[in-house]
Structures are given as structure tokens and as C-alpha cells.
Design a protein around this motif. Structure first.
Motif, mmCIF file in Angstrom:
data_model
loop_
_atom_site.group_PDB
_atom_site.id
_atom_site.type_symbol
_atom_site.label_atom_id
_atom_site.label_comp_id
_atom_site.label_asym_id
_atom_site.label_seq_id
_atom_site.Cartn_x
_atom_site.Cartn_y
_atom_site.Cartn_z
ATOM 1 N N CYS A 22 15.566 -45.722 91.037
ATOM 2 C CA CYS A 22 16.008 -44.834 89.954
ATOM 3 C C CYS A 22 17.529 -44.814 89.853
ATOM 4 O O CYS A 22 18.090 -44.853 88.748
ATOM 5 C CB CYS A 22 15.482 -43.411 90.185
ATOM 6 N N SER A 79 6.437 -47.474 93.430
ATOM 7 C CA SER A 79 7.858 -47.526 93.767
ATOM 8 C C SER A 79 8.419 -48.921 93.551
ATOM 9 O O SER A 79 9.531 -49.093 93.031
ATOM 10 C CB SER A 79 8.071 -47.096 95.229
ATOM 11 N N VAL A 82 9.234 -49.690 89.912
ATOM 12 C CA VAL A 82 10.494 -49.095 89.465
ATOM 13 C C VAL A 82 11.687 -49.863 90.032
ATOM 14 O O VAL A 82 12.595 -50.272 89.296
ATOM 15 C CB VAL A 82 10.578 -47.611 89.873
ATOM 16 N N SER A 83 11.679 -50.090 91.350
ATOM 17 C CA SER A 83 12.846 -50.665 92.027
ATOM 18 C C SER A 83 13.026 -52.156 91.795
ATOM 19 O O SER A 83 14.161 -52.638 91.721
ATOM 20 C CB SER A 83 12.746 -50.398 93.538
#
Length: 234
Positions: A22, A79, A82-83
């Protein structure tokens, strides 16, 4: 109580992966600004690198603590998307918009997280991907795009058409069926880990000679070696 606390450790590390991703997305929209010692683009690279470190540590801690869970597996994939999917795509999108005379073509970068999501979904339901992978792992995709952004920063923009071609090819590599060996070391035996040592030494050499852009060459070499070893095995 202690057991509950211990069981939360891997998921907490996974959330640090997510938060790093994020942060990388936020920095992507300030990529040309100077923020402390680094530019926003460089901070984005650092945050994705931190996410990769946390991604390694959550699995290692789960194995060490025997704290496996179905929630942890799903959280890890969310996760990673997103990353290693959204974050590098935002870096690529914002960097392309600085150079391209066709801004709408820059949104081809959205293809990266789309294929990344499909790649993770396939991985979650494929029981054969335990010691090797089908398709380019999504963290390797992120490393490639860090290197590609580094190439643009050091050597100049190769053109929007070239960037779009790379976006399509690397994204499709994530959902392809080519067998890719895992880069994680289970021991330090030379024969068992020969290909991994080659990649590690090559990464060091590429970064020394080409800077951050060397990461892109490292992933291309990884794909080439995986292709060669698969054909040799057949």
C-alpha cells in the motif's frame, strides 16, 4: 493464550507485506518528488522490496511455529496481489505517463494486476505447485518491473509500444504453463541448488554493472534457465 498469540505472528507479518505494498502505491503517485533521501519512485522500490522480505518471513515463521491456517493462505495471496501486482503496475503507469504522448495506452499497466490475480487464483487451486511453479511467480513479476523502471530512469524511455509489449508478455508469463523452479533455498547443497546459486550470483553481477535495471535481466535469466531445465528434464 500463548498459542493464540503465536498463531497470529505469521498473519501479522503477512499484513506488513500488505501495508508495504500500500505504501508503494502511495509513493508511485509521487514518483518524481524528492521525499527525504530518495525519490518517490525509489521509495516505491524499497517498499516492494520490504514486502518481498515480509512475504518470505511469513512462510518461514509459519513453518517454524507450525502456525498454518486457511486464513493465512488466503491472506498471503491477497497481500501478494497488492504488493506484487497493483504496486508495480502503479509505478509503471505513473512512469509511462511522464513520457508517453498517448496517455490512454499507459493504462495497459492495469493488465499486470489482472493477470497477477488470475495467476494467484490458479496457484491456490493447483496442488502440483508445491516445489515448482506453473508460470512466472508474482513476486518475480514485481522484481522485473522494478528493474524495468530502473532501466527507464538510467537509460531513457524505450517507447510506449515497447513498454506495452513488455507488459503483455510478462503478464501472460504469469498465467502461462511453463514450469518455473522455486528460488527458495531449503538447504545450501550446491548440486541441489545450482540454478538458484546461478540466479543469485547473476543478480549481484547485473546490479553491479547495470544498477537497479539489472533486476529485469535477472528475471529474464530466471525464465530462460527454467525453460532450459524443463526441456532438459523432458
Amino acid at each position: 493464550m500463548l498459542r493464540k498469540i503465536v498463531s497470529c505472528i505469521p498473519n501479522t507479518i503477512t499484513l506488513l507485506n500488505l501495508l508495504s505494498g500500500c505504501a508503494a502505491i502511495v509513493f508511485a503517485f509521487h514518483h518524481s518528488e524528492r521525499i527525504g533521501a530518495f525519490s518517490g519512485l525509489e521509495w516505491g522500490w524499497i517498499m516492494i522490496g520490504a514486502a518481498a522480505l515480509f512475504d518470505f518471513c511469513d512462510g518461514a515463521s509459519a513453518r517454524a511455529l507450525r502456525a498454518y491456517s486457511a486464513i493465512g493462505k488466503e491472506l498471503d495471496s491477497l497481500s501478494d496481489l497488492v504488493s506484487f501486482g497493483v504496486a508495480p503496475a502503479m509505478l509503471v503507469l505513473n512512469l509511462m505517463q511522464d513520457y508517453s504522448s498517448h496517455p490512454w495506452l499507459c493504462y495497459a499497466a492495469m493488465f499486470i494486476p489482472a493477470m497477477g490475480a488470475l495467476r494467484l487464483a490458479k496457484f491456490n487451486v493447483d496442488t502440483t505447485q508445491t516445489t515448482s511453479f506453473r508460470g512466472l511467480p508474482i513476486p518475480a513479476n514485481a522484481i522485473f518491473w522494478i528493474g524495468m523502471c530502473g532501466w527507464v530512469q538510467r537509460y531513457g524511455y524505450p517507447g510506449t509500444a515497447v513498454m506495452v509489449i513488455f507488459i503483455v508478455l510478462v503478464s501472460l508469463a504469469m498465467v502461462g504453463n511453463m514450469r518455473m523452479f522455486s528460488l527458495k533455498f531449503k538447504n545450501f547443497d550446491l548440486r541441489e541448488n545450482f540454478s538458484r546459486y546461478v540466479i543469485l550470483l547473476a543478480a549481484v553481477a547485473f546490479v553491479v554493472f547495470y544498477g537497479v535495471s539489472g533486476f529485469a535481466w535477472t528475471i529474464l535469466l530466471y525464465m530462460l534457465i527454467s525453460m532450459f531445465t524443463r526441456r532438459h528434464a523432458e
